[in-house]
Design an enzyme around this catalytic site. Structure first.
Site, PDB file in Angstrom:
ATOM      1  N   GLY A  53     -88.966 -26.160  -7.069  1.00 37.50           N
ATOM      2  CA  GLY A  53     -87.871 -26.870  -7.707  1.00 37.50           C
ATOM      3  C   GLY A  53     -88.289 -27.942  -8.679  1.00 37.50           C
ATOM      4  CB  THR A  80     -84.436 -25.119  -9.005  1.00 36.52           C
ATOM      5  OG1 THR A  80     -83.329 -25.410  -8.144  1.00 36.52           O
ATOM      6  CG2 THR A  80     -84.485 -26.147 -10.129  1.00 36.52           C
ATOM      7  CB  ALA A  84     -72.190 -36.606   4.842  1.00 38.33           C
ATOM      8  CG  ASP A 121     -92.283 -33.423   8.974  1.00 35.44           C
ATOM      9  OD1 ASP A 121     -91.233 -33.822   8.421  1.00 35.44           O
ATOM     10  OD2 ASP A 121     -92.293 -32.906  10.103  1.00 35.44           O
ATOM     11  CE1 TYR A 152     -78.107 -31.408  -0.424  1.00 35.65           C
ATOM     12  CE2 TYR A 152     -76.478 -30.820  -2.086  1.00 35.65           C
ATOM     13  CZ  TYR A 152     -77.781 -31.164  -1.750  1.00 35.65           C
ATOM     14  OH  TYR A 152     -78.738 -31.275  -2.735  1.00 35.65           O
ATOM     15  CB  SER A 174     -78.439 -38.296  -5.483  1.00 38.77           C
ATOM     16  OG  SER A 174     -77.161 -38.107  -4.925  1.00 38.77           O
ATOM     17  CB  SER A 180     -93.155 -26.448  -1.550  1.00 37.38           C
ATOM     18  OG  SER A 180     -91.810 -26.705  -1.180  1.00 37.38           O
ATOM     19  CE  LYS A 196     -79.471 -34.477  -1.912  1.00 39.36           C
ATOM     20  NZ  LYS A 196     -80.879 -34.940  -2.000  1.00 39.36           N
ATOM     21  N   GLY A 204     -91.855 -33.251  -1.485  1.00 36.94           N
ATOM     22  CA  GLY A 204     -91.133 -31.993  -1.663  1.00 36.94           C
ATOM     23  C   GLY A 204     -91.558 -31.201  -2.879  1.00 36.94           C
TER      24      GLY A 204
END
Length: 274
Positions: free
Chosen positions: A12, A181, A148, A55, A146, A132, A10, A150, A8
């Site tokens: 943040g 972010t 649930a 992916d 969300y 998390s 891309s 995490k 991930g």
């Protein structure tokens, strides 16, 4: 020298983390669903950073990324599971077409990447960093799906910590509060079925009023994550920022209150011994 495999990247935290790790001389395997979005960030690092498409919901792709990391750098000793996004809206508002894909990425994608990486990590030891959220500490109206996802990350991570300790593998659960972010800008979807009954709790306007105004400095957060990965005494749970700490303190106090209030009733449930 540490070698990192990060999902991930891309945007943040993880884009910043990949860059910060490479800038201090570490080797980095940076991945994203769209590898073109991260190719430029690897150019300044003279081969210490490579970028790969991944992916995380594709188990074969996760295995291929791990194999390429081993082929390029001989292995890795830090896995960072970050790929994911959020879904806001009341539980009744969201459909399975909205919430199932979110679980596929946030939960099952983390599982697939971790399972692919574990044979390598069991040989080398190291650290798994699972991203998390404060939303993984306590549930709140309008963020239930969300929460649930995490919460699942938290449970998987705690179980992994016990399973992997004999192999010298540590688990770090990073639980950020609101940081500036682009999570609220590009990584949040809203339940399409807007119901007036939940107007007060569905977080319909949370993104518009908070995006770009978050108090947290993501570069400071990245520095703390790096410090925790380097530390011999890193915790299992790492809330980041005052908001996340406040969530944790409220959850602990509420949980303790519930336990204490009904302890004398709820504890007397074993068979009688005569």
């Amino acid at each position: 020298m540490k070698t990192w495999l990060i999902t991930g990247c891309s945007s943040g935290f993880e884009q910043r983390l990949a860059l910060a790790a490479a800038q201090r001389g570490n080797r980095v395997v940076a991945t994203a669903r769209d590898v073109k979005s991260i190719e430029e960030m690897a150019r300044p690092f003279d081969g210490r950073m490579i970028t790969l498409p991944l992916d995380v919901t594709d188990a074969a792709a996760a295995k291929a990324a791990v194999a390429k990391a081993v082929e390029t750098f001989g292995g890795f000793d830090v896995l960072v599971n970050n790929a994911g996004y959020g879904l806001f809206g009341a539980i009744e508002e969201a459909t399975s077409e909205a919430y199932r894909p979110m679980f596929e990425v946030n939960v099952f994608g983390l599982i697939e990447t971790t399972r692919a990486a574990l044979p390598v990590l069991r040989r080398s030891g190291g650290t798994i960093v699972n991203m998390s959220s404060g939303a993984g500490i306590a549930g709140s109206g309008g963020a239930g799906y969300y929460n649930a996802a995490k919460f699942a990350v938290e449970g998987i991570s705690e179980a992994l910590a016990g399973e992997l300790k004999p192999f010298g593998i540590r688990v770090l659960i990073v639980e950020p509060g609101p940081f500036r972010t682009d999570f609220l800008g590009r990584s949040i979807t809203m339940a399409a079925n807007e119901m007036p009954e939940y107007a007060a709790s569905s977080r319909r306007h949370y993104r518009e009023t908070n995006n770009g105004n978050q108090a947290g400095d993501p570069d400071k957060a990245v520095a703390v994550i790096l410090q925790a990965v380097d530390a011999d005494d890193a915790p299992l749970h790492l809330p980041l920022g005052p908001a996340a700490h406040a969530i944790a303190e409220r959850k602990l106090a509420s949980f303790r209150s519930d336990i204490d209030a009904w302890r004398h009733i709820s504890i007397v449930t074993d068979f009688d011994h005569s």
